[in-house]
Each structure stands twice: as C-alpha cells, then as structure tokens.
Design a protein around this motif. Structure first.
Motif, PDB file in Angstrom:
ATOM      1  N   ALA A  85      18.219 -31.847  36.931  1.00  0.00           N
ATOM      2  CA  ALA A  85      17.185 -32.296  35.985  1.00  0.00           C
ATOM      3  C   ALA A  85      16.768 -31.186  35.031  1.00  0.00           C
ATOM      4  O   ALA A  85      16.664 -31.393  33.813  1.00  0.00           O
ATOM      5  CB  ALA A  85      15.967 -32.818  36.752  1.00  0.00           C
ATOM      6  N   ALA A  86      16.504 -29.993  35.571  1.00  0.00           N
ATOM      7  CA  ALA A  86      16.105 -28.874  34.718  1.00  0.00           C
ATOM      8  C   ALA A  86      17.207 -28.514  33.743  1.00  0.00           C
ATOM      9  O   ALA A  86      16.933 -28.107  32.602  1.00  0.00           O
ATOM     10  CB  ALA A  86      15.736 -27.665  35.570  1.00  0.00           C
ATOM     11  N   LEU A  87      18.462 -28.694  34.170  1.00  0.00           N
ATOM     12  CA  LEU A  87      19.572 -28.356  33.289  1.00  0.00           C
ATOM     13  C   LEU A  87      19.677 -29.332  32.119  1.00  0.00           C
ATOM     14  O   LEU A  87      20.017 -28.939  31.003  1.00  0.00           O
ATOM     15  CB  LEU A  87      20.876 -28.331  34.094  1.00  0.00           C
ATOM     16  CG  LEU A  87      20.937 -27.242  35.172  1.00  0.00           C
ATOM     17  CD1 LEU A  87      22.228 -27.348  35.961  1.00  0.00           C
ATOM     18  CD2 LEU A  87      20.811 -25.863  34.550  1.00  0.00           C
ATOM     19  N   PHE A  88      19.404 -30.619  32.377  1.00  0.00           N
ATOM     20  CA  PHE A  88      19.344 -31.560  31.253  1.00  0.00           C
ATOM     21  C   PHE A  88      18.217 -31.155  30.294  1.00  0.00           C
ATOM     22  O   PHE A  88      18.380 -31.200  29.075  1.00  0.00           O
ATOM     23  CB  PHE A  88      19.106 -32.982  31.768  1.00  0.00           C
ATOM     24  CG  PHE A  88      20.359 -33.690  32.203  1.00  0.00           C
ATOM     25  CD1 PHE A  88      21.268 -34.147  31.271  1.00  0.00           C
ATOM     26  CD2 PHE A  88      20.619 -33.892  33.546  1.00  0.00           C
ATOM     27  CE1 PHE A  88      22.430 -34.802  31.667  1.00  0.00           C
ATOM     28  CE2 PHE A  88      21.774 -34.540  33.965  1.00  0.00           C
ATOM     29  CZ  PHE A  88      22.680 -34.999  33.022  1.00  0.00           C
ATOM     30  N   GLY A  89      17.079 -30.788  30.853  1.00  0.00           N
ATOM     31  CA  GLY A  89      15.986 -30.308  30.015  1.00  0.00           C
ATOM     32  C   GLY A  89      16.356 -29.050  29.255  1.00  0.00           C
ATOM     33  O   GLY A  89      16.007 -28.903  28.080  1.00  0.00           O
ATOM     34  N   LEU A  90      17.070 -28.141  29.926  1.00  0.00           N
ATOM     35  CA  LEU A  90      17.525 -26.914  29.273  1.00  0.00           C
ATOM     36  C   LEU A  90      18.388 -27.233  28.067  1.00  0.00           C
ATOM     37  O   LEU A  90      18.246 -26.623  26.999  1.00  0.00           O
ATOM     38  CB  LEU A  90      18.314 -26.062  30.269  1.00  0.00           C
ATOM     39  CG  LEU A  90      17.508 -25.224  31.261  1.00  0.00           C
ATOM     40  CD1 LEU A  90      18.393 -24.785  32.428  1.00  0.00           C
ATOM     41  CD2 LEU A  90      16.911 -24.010  30.583  1.00  0.00           C
ATOM     42  N   ALA A  91      19.307 -28.176  28.241  1.00  0.00           N
ATOM     43  CA  ALA A  91      20.205 -28.525  27.145  1.00  0.00           C
ATOM     44  C   ALA A  91      19.428 -29.105  25.970  1.00  0.00           C
ATOM     45  O   ALA A  91      19.611 -28.697  24.814  1.00  0.00           O
ATOM     46  CB  ALA A  91      21.255 -29.518  27.635  1.00  0.00           C
ATOM     47  N   ILE A  92      18.544 -30.054  26.236  1.00  0.00           N
ATOM     48  CA  ILE A  92      17.776 -30.684  25.157  1.00  0.00           C
ATOM     49  C   ILE A  92      16.817 -29.678  24.519  1.00  0.00           C
ATOM     50  O   ILE A  92      16.668 -29.624  23.291  1.00  0.00           O
ATOM     51  CB  ILE A  92      17.020 -31.902  25.706  1.00  0.00           C
ATOM     52  CG1 ILE A  92      18.013 -32.959  26.189  1.00  0.00           C
ATOM     53  CG2 ILE A  92      16.096 -32.489  24.637  1.00  0.00           C
ATOM     54  CD1 ILE A  92      17.380 -34.131  26.907  1.00  0.00           C
ATOM     55  N   ARG A  97      24.910 -25.695  28.767  1.00  0.00           N
ATOM     56  CA  ARG A  97      24.110 -26.181  29.889  1.00  0.00           C
ATOM     57  C   ARG A  97      24.730 -27.414  30.539  1.00  0.00           C
ATOM     58  O   ARG A  97      24.496 -27.676  31.719  1.00  0.00           O
ATOM     59  CB  ARG A  97      22.686 -26.516  29.438  1.00  0.00           C
ATOM     60  CG  ARG A  97      21.866 -25.345  28.958  1.00  0.00           C
ATOM     61  CD  ARG A  97      21.644 -24.307  30.031  1.00  0.00           C
ATOM     62  NE  ARG A  97      20.789 -23.232  29.546  1.00  0.00           N
ATOM     63  CZ  ARG A  97      20.507 -22.152  30.239  1.00  0.00           C
ATOM     64  NH1 ARG A  97      21.018 -21.997  31.445  1.00  0.00           N
ATOM     65  NH2 ARG A  97      19.736 -21.201  29.737  1.00  0.00           N
ATOM     66  N   PHE A  98      25.486 -28.181  29.765  1.00  0.00           N
ATOM     67  CA  PHE A  98      26.154 -29.320  30.384  1.00  0.00           C
ATOM     68  C   PHE A  98      27.182 -28.848  31.412  1.00  0.00           C
ATOM     69  O   PHE A  98      27.448 -29.537  32.404  1.00  0.00           O
ATOM     70  CB  PHE A  98      26.797 -30.202  29.317  1.00  0.00           C
ATOM     71  CG  PHE A  98      25.787 -30.920  28.465  1.00  0.00           C
ATOM     72  CD1 PHE A  98      25.024 -31.947  28.993  1.00  0.00           C
ATOM     73  CD2 PHE A  98      25.578 -30.547  27.146  1.00  0.00           C
ATOM     74  CE1 PHE A  98      24.072 -32.598  28.218  1.00  0.00           C
ATOM     75  CE2 PHE A  98      24.631 -31.194  26.361  1.00  0.00           C
ATOM     76  CZ  PHE A  98      23.877 -32.230  26.903  1.00  0.00           C
ATOM     77  N   GLY A  99      27.747 -27.658  31.183  1.00  0.00           N
ATOM     78  CA  GLY A  99      28.578 -27.059  32.219  1.00  0.00           C
ATOM     79  C   GLY A  99      27.748 -26.683  33.433  1.00  0.00           C
ATOM     80  O   GLY A  99      28.186 -26.830  34.582  1.00  0.00           O
ATOM     81  N   GLY A 100      26.527 -26.179  33.178  1.00  0.00           N
ATOM     82  CA  GLY A 100      25.623 -25.876  34.276  1.00  0.00           C
ATOM     83  C   GLY A 100      25.247 -27.121  35.056  1.00  0.00           C
ATOM     84  O   GLY A 100      25.160 -27.113  36.288  1.00  0.00           O
ATOM     85  N   ILE A 101      25.015 -28.237  34.330  1.00  0.00           N
ATOM     86  CA  ILE A 101      24.707 -29.505  34.996  1.00  0.00           C
ATOM     87  C   ILE A 101      25.864 -29.926  35.893  1.00  0.00           C
ATOM     88  O   ILE A 101      25.668 -30.349  37.039  1.00  0.00           O
ATOM     89  CB  ILE A 101      24.406 -30.593  33.947  1.00  0.00           C
ATOM     90  CG1 ILE A 101      23.114 -30.258  33.195  1.00  0.00           C
ATOM     91  CG2 ILE A 101      24.316 -31.968  34.592  1.00  0.00           C
ATOM     92  CD1 ILE A 101      22.890 -31.098  31.963  1.00  0.00           C
TER      93      ILE A 101
END
Length: 467
Positions: free
Chosen positions: A66-73, A391-395
């Motif tokens: 979840a935080a990673l999606f937020g990070l990307a946006i 970040r999508f890689g992080g997700i």
C-alpha cells in the motif's frame, strides 16, 4: 556602471562548501532518514501482524504494497508541483503528511484500515525523497555533487538499518504499534524544523527570476557578495521560463532514451531492495533463524547500502557513472546468488547480506544520477517520475515475497530468481552509457557522464555545456 550578472552555479562551484550548505545537507539527511525508518518498518512488524491478527502471509500483501502505491503516486505528482512551485514547500508538506499518517497507522484496527493509512503515508514519502535529492543537487558544487548527494542519501540507509535494531528492542516490549508511533512523531517534529530553517533552492529561484534581494540573501550565507544593490543573477546554459511542460521534457531535448533506461534500472533495483527489506526477516525465520538474529541480519543490508552508497558517490565524481553503477549491480547479483546457496549459516549470511547491501548502494545513487541527467526546468519531475515508475518495481518486490513463500518456493529458489532483476539493472545502465557515448551526431547530455572525459576525448567527442 552595473556589475556583470553573477552565474549562480559558478558561484557555488568556486566557493568552499559552507556551513550553511552543510546545514542544508543535514536537514535533507534527516528527511530521508525518517523516510527510511518508516519504509522499512513494515518488514519488521509483519511477523507480529501474522500472530496478533491471525492472518496468512499472503494476506499481508496489500498492507506491504500500500505504501509503495502511495510512493509511486506521490512521486509522480510531487515532481511537477516542485518544478512549478518550488522544492521547499513540497518537502515540508510531504514530511508532515507521512508523519501524521504513520501515527494514525499505529492505531489501525484491521488490515484494511492499516492498508489505507499506509497508502497515505506513501503519498508523503513519495513526495519527499525526490525533492530532497533535487534540492541537495542544486546546492552542491559540481566537483563534489555526487559525493555530497550520496552522503545526504545515506540517511535513508541509516534510517532503514536503524529500524532493525529499534524494532528488535521496542516490539518485544511495547508491541508493533510503538514502531509506527515513533515513525510518526519524528517526521512531524522535523516538519516544523524544516519550515523554519530549510531554504528554497537558489538555482530554482534564479531560474524562476525571483527577486535579486532574495537570491543574494541566500548566497551571502554561503560566501561574500559585492555590496551593490543592483546585483543580478543568472544560470549559464539555462534560460528562465514558465511555459515548458516538465513532463513532456522527459521525452524531448535528447532525454527520451535516458528516461527509459533510468526507469528500467530503478524498477529492477527496487524489486531486489523491497523484497529483501520487506521479507528477509520472515524468510530467515521460516528457514529456522530466530527473529532477533533475522532482524540484525536484515539491518546489515541497509548498513552495507550506506557504505556502498558513499563509495559510489566518490567514484561517480571521478569515473563514468554507467560503469560504476553497472558493475555494482553485477556484483549484487553474485552476492544474492551466494545468499541463496547458504541459507542456514547465520554468520556467513551477515557478511553476504552486508555485501549485497553494499553493491545495491547503486539503487540509492539512482536519484542522484537522474538529478544530474535532467535540465533544471524538469529536474524534480525527472527524479520523481523515475522514483514513481521504479516504485512499481518495489510494489512487485514487496508483494511477491509472500506469494512465493505461499507457493512453497525454497529460500534458495527465491534468491536465485532474485539475481535476475539485478542483472537486468546492470544491463540497462550499461546500455544507457553506450547509447549516449556512441549515438551519431549527439554528445552526452550532462554531468552524469563527466567522469568519462578521458574516454570521450579518445573517441573525439566533446562534452556539452553542463546544466
């Protein structure tokens, strides 16, 4: 007679790195440190969540990502905002957002409430990091830009590594909520400090034609200026303006190929980083290693990254960036394979995980590489969009750890597979270097390749005026 205009970048290059610039570096260091602490926290509370809420590891995937999606946006939106309104306002707002959201996460009552709070936390985190990198790059002299920026970025590694040691102390005593509560208190306090002490980028102010008095006030804190009231300032090689789209510029002005290579490299690097930081404690626990030892071993990854980042910053200031980063990712792949082949030896794992983190310091330098690659009018956007896409890689990395474990893959199989994205990252950065050295009729765009002057001269190429 009016004095000639003062080139702001030349002023920064010719004067020593002042105490005021060290203050800026320290403040940015603190921002990425609390960022690192919060980012790594979920990996250490995951085992407690499994036990307390009686959920499977696969059920934690939304919380972990979840935080990673937020990070990307957050990264995708913050860059254009910073290129329009300035770096400081975005940094302060983002630190406040992720601090408040982290504090709220400590009071979560279910997986879905924790997921929502972690997403909001990610929005703030995603906006903070690219702009601290951009701000630090724009205050550093060229000759030490990569080293100083990597010193600042070591705050992320230090914060992440410290999380392991803090978690091993506070979670057994006070529970997992205490770690998230601490991750909220620190950034909220820091936001107040930043509001009072952090300056706007003097290069950004110059490009946006801010008042000469405001620019002079900042520069006088770095070195003396003439007393004339008619001082004017400019940036060589940069025309001021407001109309150019910073997003469109990522794919024009010779930036397009570099943009894609940067995205691929960072995407692959974050698969490795986030799978390890999110799931290594659990992976080691599943293989029979006690949780306190697993937390310490995971902390070694981030300590290794911190030292590796410093070395790579020093190397990037002296040699070709694409060579340094490519070799580093290649070494990371070898270390990851070695971890997979030695799952039960805790003493050896400490060394191998530290070595892997040291080599994966290349990922930490990527925002600095991007900041040096792009022109000032699209720099914050270039850095933040690389971070956002990466970040999508992080997700993917944060999500796939639990899924692979649920599928029954062994410790060895997971790590042998994890070497693949490290190899792909090495190839992408290598191809970026080859492209910008040899593409017909064009020369390297900026100082990201400045370390390759000897090679360039041997090839008969000339360096373009740096940004």
């Amino acid at each position: 007679m009016n004095p000639p205009p003062i080139d702001v970048q030349q002023f920064l290059d010719e004067n020593r790195f002042s105490p005021y610039q060290w203050l800026i570096l320290f403040l940015c260091f603190l921002v990425v440190a609390v960022d690192g602490l919060d980012t790594a926290a979920m990996g250490f509370i995951a085992p407690s969540l499994v036990t307390e809420w009686d959920v499977s590891k696969a059920a934690l995937a939304p919380v972990m990502s979840a935080a990673l999606f937020g990070l990307a946006i957050g990264a995708l939106t913050a860059g254009p905002l910073a290129d329009k309104h300035g770096r400081k306002v975005v940094i302060v707002a983002s630190v406040l957002v992720f601090g408040v959201a982290s504090a709220l996460s400590a009071g979560a009552w279910s997986l879905w409430s924790l997921t929502a709070f972690r997403f909001i936390t990610g929005l703030g985190l995603g906006a903070a990091m690219p702009n601290t990198v951009t701000l630090m790059t724009e205050y550093a002299p060229r000759r030490k830009r990569a080293l100083l920026s990597t010193l600042m970025f070591c705050g992320f590694a230090l914060g992440s590594a410290s999380t392991g040691f803090v978690a091993s102390s506070v979670i057994p005593m006070f529970g997992w909520r205490s770690l998230l509560g601490l991750g909220g208190l620190l950034p909220v306090t820091l936001a107040a400090v930043l509001m009072l002490t952090l300056p706007e980028s003097v290069r950004f102010l110059t490009w946006r034609a801010a008042s000469s008095a405001e620019i002079a006030r900042i520069l006088r804190k770095i070195a003396p200026l003439p007393a004339e009231e008619t001082l004017t300032f400019h940036l060589s090689g940069e025309a001021g303006g407001h109309s150019r789209s910073s997003i469109r510029s990522l794919f024009s002005e010779g930036n397009a190929a570099g943009t894609w290579f940067l995205w691929i490299t960072f995407f692959m690097g974050l698969i490795v980083v986030y799978l390890l930081t999110s799931w290594l404690p659990t992976l080691m626990k599943e293989s029979g290693v006690p949780m306190p030892q697993a937390a310490v071993v995971t902390g070694m990854f981030m300590f290794g990254s911190m030292f590796g980042t410093i070395l790579m910053g020093w190397l990037i200031d002296r040699f070709s960036t694409y060579v340094v980063v490519s070799i580093s990712y290649g070494c990371a792949a070898v270390s990851i394979i070695s971890i997979g082949l030695n799952p039960g030896d805790v003493s050896l794992l400490r060394v191998l995980v530290f070595t892997t983190g040291f080599a994966m310091g290349a990922t930490t330098t990527m925002p600095i590489v991007a900041a040096q690659f792009y022109q000032i009018h699209c720099r914050a956007t270039g850095v933040s969009w690389m971070l956002g896409m990466g970040r999508f890689g992080g997700i993917l990395g944060a999500s796939m750890g639990g899924i692979l474990m649920t599928l029954g893959l062994s410790f060895r199989a997971i790590f042998l597979g994890l070497a693949i994205p490290a190899i792909l990252a090495a190839c992408a950065m290598g191809l970026m270097g080859v492209y910008y050295y040899f593409r017909k009729g064009n020369e390297p765009l900026s100082e990201v390749f400045e370390g390759g002057d000897k090679v360039r001269k041997a090839l008969g190429l000339q360096s373009k005026v740096p940004y």
